[in-house]
Design a protein around this motif. Sequence first.
Motif, PDB file in Angstrom:
ATOM      1  N   THR A 178      -3.617 110.325   0.509  1.00 11.80           N
ATOM      2  CA  THR A 178      -2.820 111.540   0.372  1.00 11.80           C
ATOM      3  C   THR A 178      -2.058 111.539  -0.949  1.00 11.80           C
ATOM      4  N   SER A 179      -1.430 110.428  -1.269  1.00 12.05           N
ATOM      5  CA  SER A 179      -0.699 110.363  -2.538  1.00 12.05           C
ATOM      6  C   SER A 179      -1.656 110.472  -3.726  1.00 12.05           C
ATOM      7  N   GLU A 180      -2.828 109.871  -3.598  1.00 10.93           N
ATOM      8  CA  GLU A 180      -3.819 109.972  -4.667  1.00 10.93           C
ATOM      9  C   GLU A 180      -4.290 111.418  -4.837  1.00 10.93           C
ATOM     10  N   ASN A 181      -4.479 112.121  -3.717  1.00 17.31           N
ATOM     11  CA  ASN A 181      -4.875 113.529  -3.775  1.00 17.31           C
ATOM     12  C   ASN A 181      -3.802 114.378  -4.454  1.00 17.31           C
ATOM     13  N   GLN A 217      -2.157 103.472   6.688  1.00 16.16           N
ATOM     14  CA  GLN A 217      -1.866 103.094   5.305  1.00 16.16           C
ATOM     15  C   GLN A 217      -2.890 103.696   4.342  1.00 16.16           C
ATOM     16  N   GLU A 218      -4.152 103.677   4.753  1.00 15.23           N
ATOM     17  CA  GLU A 218      -5.199 104.238   3.903  1.00 15.23           C
ATOM     18  C   GLU A 218      -5.041 105.746   3.759  1.00 15.23           C
ATOM     19  N   ILE A 219      -4.677 106.411   4.859  1.00 15.95           N
ATOM     20  CA  ILE A 219      -4.449 107.861   4.820  1.00 15.95           C
ATOM     21  C   ILE A 219      -3.281 108.181   3.888  1.00 15.95           C
ATOM     22  N   THR A 220      -2.232 107.394   3.963  1.00 23.35           N
ATOM     23  CA  THR A 220      -1.072 107.595   3.097  1.00 23.35           C
ATOM     24  C   THR A 220      -1.457 107.416   1.625  1.00 23.35           C
ATOM     25  N   ARG A 221      -2.218 106.368   1.360  1.00 20.61           N
ATOM     26  CA  ARG A 221      -2.652 106.100  -0.009  1.00 20.61           C
ATOM     27  C   ARG A 221      -3.523 107.239  -0.535  1.00 20.61           C
TER      28      ARG A 221
END
Length: 148
Positions: free
Chosen positions: A65-68, A59-63
Amino acid sequence: VLRLLEAQLQDQRREHEEEMEALKNQVDLMKEELEEQQQAFLQTLQLSPEVQVELGLKQEITRLTSENLDLKELLEKLEKNEKKLKKQLKIYMVKVQDLEASQTKMPVERSLHERNMQVVVQRKEKDFQGMLKYYKEDEPLLIQNLIT
């Protein structure tokens, strides 16, 4: 007049009922979403700690990635804006250089223009001898107040 008022009241009542219905539907959807989230949370609690950590990391990686991606889009917009502003700066620099060149070619006209401007400034200037008007007999009192 009474019929008009009744019609307006009925329209307002209908609008109010429609708004209430829309809000009830929205509340129902939110309740369903909350229940789904609670079930997902309960399921994650039943999992082993390693799986919970793994899900949390995903979930943190997904968040992130979208922030990046959002930051990359913002960076691209800022770079485009920078290029546009640099082009405008070059255009203005050329205009300033042209203006300076034209001013050096016509010093006589410029000096005449400056003389005209000086005359206008001289006409606007006034000679003031004081800012206050007072009676001569009040002078000692004014001096006393200024000293204190």
